[in-house]
Design a protein around this motif. Structure first.
Motif, short mmCIF file in Angstrom:
data_model
loop_
_atom_site.label_atom_id
_atom_site.label_comp_id
_atom_site.label_asym_id
_atom_site.label_seq_id
_atom_site.Cartn_x
_atom_site.Cartn_y
_atom_site.Cartn_z
N LEU A 19 30.07 21.58 43.72
CA LEU A 19 29.84 20.19 43.35
C LEU A 19 29.46 19.43 44.61
CD1 LEU A 19 30.15 18.24 40.77
CD2 LEU A 19 32.00 17.26 42.12
N ALA A 20 28.34 18.72 44.55
CA ALA A 20 27.83 17.99 45.71
C ALA A 20 27.59 16.54 45.33
CB ALA A 20 26.54 18.62 46.23
N ARG A 21 27.68 15.68 46.35
CA ARG A 21 27.42 14.25 46.18
C ARG A 21 26.11 13.93 46.89
NH1 ARG A 21 32.60 11.69 47.06
NH2 ARG A 21 32.44 12.75 49.04
N VAL A 22 25.24 13.18 46.20
CA VAL A 22 23.92 12.85 46.73
C VAL A 22 23.76 11.33 46.71
CG1 VAL A 22 21.45 13.28 46.54
CG2 VAL A 22 23.06 15.00 45.74
N PRO A 23 23.27 10.73 47.79
CA PRO A 23 23.09 9.27 47.79
C PRO A 23 22.14 8.83 46.67
CG PRO A 23 22.84 10.17 50.00
CD PRO A 23 22.89 11.33 49.08
N GLY A 24 22.51 7.76 45.96
CA GLY A 24 21.67 7.23 44.89
C GLY A 24 20.85 6.05 45.37
N PRO A 25 19.72 5.77 44.72
CA PRO A 25 18.85 4.66 45.16
C PRO A 25 19.50 3.30 45.02
CG PRO A 25 18.13 5.55 43.04
CD PRO A 25 19.18 6.47 43.55
N ASP A 26 20.52 3.17 44.17
CA ASP A 26 21.18 1.88 43.96
C ASP A 26 22.46 1.74 44.78
OD1 ASP A 26 22.69 3.76 42.68
OD2 ASP A 26 22.69 2.78 40.72
N GLY A 27 22.71 2.70 45.68
CA GLY A 27 23.90 2.65 46.51
C GLY A 27 25.08 3.39 45.93
N ARG A 28 25.05 3.70 44.63
CA ARG A 28 26.11 4.49 44.02
C ARG A 28 25.76 5.96 44.13
NH1 ARG A 28 26.64 3.95 38.48
NH2 ARG A 28 28.61 5.05 38.69
N PRO A 29 26.75 6.79 44.40
CA PRO A 29 26.46 8.22 44.54
C PRO A 29 26.11 8.86 43.21
CG PRO A 29 28.82 7.86 44.62
CD PRO A 29 28.18 6.50 44.60
N ARG A 30 25.33 9.93 43.30
CA ARG A 30 25.08 10.82 42.17
C ARG A 30 25.75 12.15 42.49
NH1 ARG A 30 23.33 6.32 41.14
NH2 ARG A 30 21.29 5.87 40.17
N PHE A 31 25.94 12.96 41.46
CA PHE A 31 26.62 14.23 41.65
C PHE A 31 25.77 15.36 41.08
CE2 PHE A 31 29.87 10.98 41.52
CZ PHE A 31 30.66 11.29 42.61
N LEU A 32 25.83 16.49 41.75
CA LEU A 32 25.19 17.71 41.25
C LEU A 32 26.22 18.81 41.16
CD1 LEU A 32 21.77 19.22 41.80
CD2 LEU A 32 23.77 20.69 42.19
N ALA A 33 26.34 19.37 39.96
CA ALA A 33 27.26 20.48 39.72
C ALA A 33 26.43 21.75 39.59
CB ALA A 33 28.08 20.25 38.46
N GLY A 34 26.64 22.68 40.51
CA GLY A 34 25.95 23.95 40.46
C GLY A 34 26.77 24.95 39.65
N LEU A 35 26.28 25.29 38.46
CA LEU A 35 26.97 26.23 37.58
C LEU A 35 26.37 27.62 37.76
CD1 LEU A 35 26.79 24.15 34.25
CD2 LEU A 35 28.38 23.84 36.16
N PRO A 36 27.18 28.65 37.74
CA PRO A 36 26.62 30.00 37.79
C PRO A 36 25.72 30.26 36.58
CG PRO A 36 28.99 30.04 38.18
CD PRO A 36 28.65 28.66 37.70
N GLY A 37 24.84 31.25 36.71
CA GLY A 37 23.91 31.54 35.62
C GLY A 37 24.52 32.29 34.47
N ASN A 38 25.58 33.09 34.70
CA ASN A 38 26.23 33.79 33.61
C ASN A 38 26.94 32.80 32.70
OD1 ASN A 38 25.56 36.52 33.95
ND2 ASN A 38 27.09 36.76 35.57
N PRO A 39 26.77 32.92 31.38
CA PRO A 39 27.24 31.86 30.47
C PRO A 39 28.73 31.54 30.57
CG PRO A 39 25.72 33.29 29.33
CD PRO A 39 25.97 33.93 30.66
N GLN A 40 29.61 32.57 30.52
CA GLN A 40 31.03 32.25 30.58
C GLN A 40 31.40 31.66 31.93
OE1 GLN A 40 35.51 34.07 30.40
NE2 GLN A 40 33.88 35.40 29.69
N SER A 41 30.79 32.16 33.00
CA SER A 41 31.04 31.59 34.32
C SER A 41 30.60 30.13 34.39
CB SER A 41 30.32 32.41 35.39
OG SER A 41 30.88 33.71 35.49
N ALA A 42 29.49 29.83 33.72
CA ALA A 42 29.02 28.44 33.69
C ALA A 42 30.01 27.54 32.98
CB ALA A 42 27.65 28.37 33.00
N VAL A 43 30.59 28.03 31.88
CA VAL A 43 31.58 27.22 31.16
C VAL A 43 32.83 27.02 32.00
CG1 VAL A 43 33.10 27.17 29.14
CG2 VAL A 43 30.71 27.85 28.90
N ILE A 44 33.23 28.05 32.74
CA ILE A 44 34.40 27.89 33.60
C ILE A 44 34.11 26.87 34.69
CG2 ILE A 44 35.74 29.09 35.37
CD1 ILE A 44 35.92 31.46 33.48
N ALA A 45 32.89 26.82 35.20
CA ALA A 45 32.54 25.78 36.16
C ALA A 45 32.58 24.39 35.50
CB ALA A 45 31.16 26.05 36.75
N LEU A 46 32.17 24.32 34.24
CA LEU A 46 32.23 23.04 33.53
C LEU A 46 33.67 22.55 33.40
CD1 LEU A 46 29.65 23.65 30.65
CD2 LEU A 46 29.42 21.98 32.49
#
Length: 407
Positions: free
Chosen positions: A284-311
């Motif tokens: 999970l990463a935080r990225v600066p947003g254009p309005d001053g509020r941060p945005r977030f990116l969640a990198g989920l694994p490609g395997n389906p069950q692993s992706a759900v566990i990341a969720l």
């Protein structure tokens, strides 16, 4: 493995992303009750009047003054203002929910009363008063629900009872999904070395059930396996959403461009790999947003069950924080069969619950499989360097489901 990529303890990662979401929660906004279901109270719900606001009859019957028999002099229905009873020996017919007249001494149920030939009413009141006094439920200004309460139909009814037409809520997080891997099929059965993309339908539905909004146009992919395409897709997603989920590319292989793309966008890792199996690696990463509020990116694994566990491990706590909710606490359940550990990693093992609330481990639980997930209620949590035996009590992490699903 460098210090920056040492897997973080699962419980600590969960707490970190929750706090990141809470610190980025948007300001309160007022919405009508009709549009508040599923939102989150941004402020405590306090009563705008005493509840009830006036003495209220709990029965259909008679409001009487003095000793009987009583002479009826009128009727009080719900919604009307009751005139006071000014004479002993008089009564009024009263309906459930109606205002009790001032100076009434008792209420008598209609089934416990009789009328003589002259119309006079006789009967015996019960020992306990049959009306509700102002403030019996709550006093004006009393807090009945705290900020952070998820709004459901019962909360909507409580808000209306308290006198609200609108309620202050937190903004719903906007979410987007980017599917990485241009080898994926987007329709039809798998074959010829290609697998079907199962996460495009799965992830947005899960995000909606967790309180986010997902515009169908914000689900994109498969994204071409180039760094330039990844950067462009992530930048577009971050311009439209508060939380962008990506699938695949969380490793450092020849076509894994997520980490270089995050570096190019000036992202800051909140969590970079978690000591959990399945689900490794996730981020999970935080990225600066254009309005001053941060945005977030969640990198989920490609395997389906692993992706759900990341969720459930990273995105669910983040969304709870962004909505001003509390970090969900985990229930305790008894397991009906042994569950192995995964060494120094937390093991999230799919399980279904029986009518007594006991957890039975699921089958077909490989990280690339969804069959076990489709029949499960959630995950039993096996702590690092431990295992569970039948009869042991362990923590349980539920899947994000709508009320009433998979009872």
């Amino acid at each position: 493995m460098s210090a920056e990529t040492i897997p973080l303890d699962w419980a600590k990662a969960r707490a970190l992303v929750f706090e990141a979401g809470r610190s980025a929660a948007g300001p309160a906004e007022a919405v009508p009750l009709s549009g508040a279901d599923g939102r989150t109270l941004a402020e405590p719900l306090v009563t705008l009047s005493d509840l009830p606001a006036f003495p209220t009859s709990s029965i259909d019957g008679w409001a009487v003054r003095g000793s009987g028999p009583w002479r009826p002099i009128g009727q009080v229905l719900a919604g009307n203002t009751a005139a006071p009873l000014t004479e002993d020996g008089t009564c009024v017919e009263i309906a459930t929910g109606a205002m009790v007249p001032a100076s009434a001494d008792a209420l008598i149920r209609i089934e416990a009363s009789t009328r003589d030939a002259e119309g006079l009413v006789s009967g015996t009141a019960r020992a306990e008063p049959e009306w509700r006094l102002p403030g019996d439920e709550a006093r004006r200004g009393e807090q009945v629900l705290p900020a952070g309460t998820p709004i459901d139909p019962a909360v909507l009814g409580m808000a209306a009872t308290c006198g609200y037409d609108t309620v202050p809520v937190r903004p719903q997080p906007r979410a987007a999904l980017l599917v990485f891997g241009d080898e994926l099929l987007t329709s039809g059965p798998p074959g010829n070395g290609r697998v079907r993309d199962s996460l495009s339908p799965l992830v947005p539905a899960w995000l909606r059930r967790s309180g986010a909004t997902v515009d169908p146009a914000a689900v994109r992919g498969p994204v071409q396996d180039t760094l330039e395409a990844h950067i462009a897709a992530i930048r577009q997603g971050l311009a439209e959403a508060d939380v962008v989920c990506t699938t695949g590319g969380t490793m450092h292989g020849p076509v894994d461009h997520l980490h270089p793309a995050l570096a190019a966008l000036g992202a800051e890792y909140i969590v970079n790999t978690v000591a959990v199996r399945p689900g490794f690696p996730m981020l999970l990463a935080r990225v600066p947003g254009p309005d001053g509020r941060p945005r977030f990116l969640a990198g989920l694994p490609g395997n389906p069950q692993s992706a759900v566990i990341a969720l459930v491990s990273l995105v669910a706590p983040l969304l709870a924080g962004l909505q001003g909710r509390e970090l969900p606490t985990l229930a305790q359940v008894e397991v009906t069969a042994p569950v192995p550990g995964r060494g120094g990693f937390t093991h999230l093992a799919l399980a279904s619950l029986d009518a007594a609330g006991r957890a039975t481990p699921a089958s077909h639980v490989g990280s690339s499989m969804l069959r076990g997930l489709a029949a499960a209620h959630g995950f039993v949590v096996i702590q690092p360097d431990t295992r569970a035996q039948a009869g042991d009590v362990v923590l349980f992490l539920p899947l994000a489901l709508l009320p009433g699903e998979r009872p």
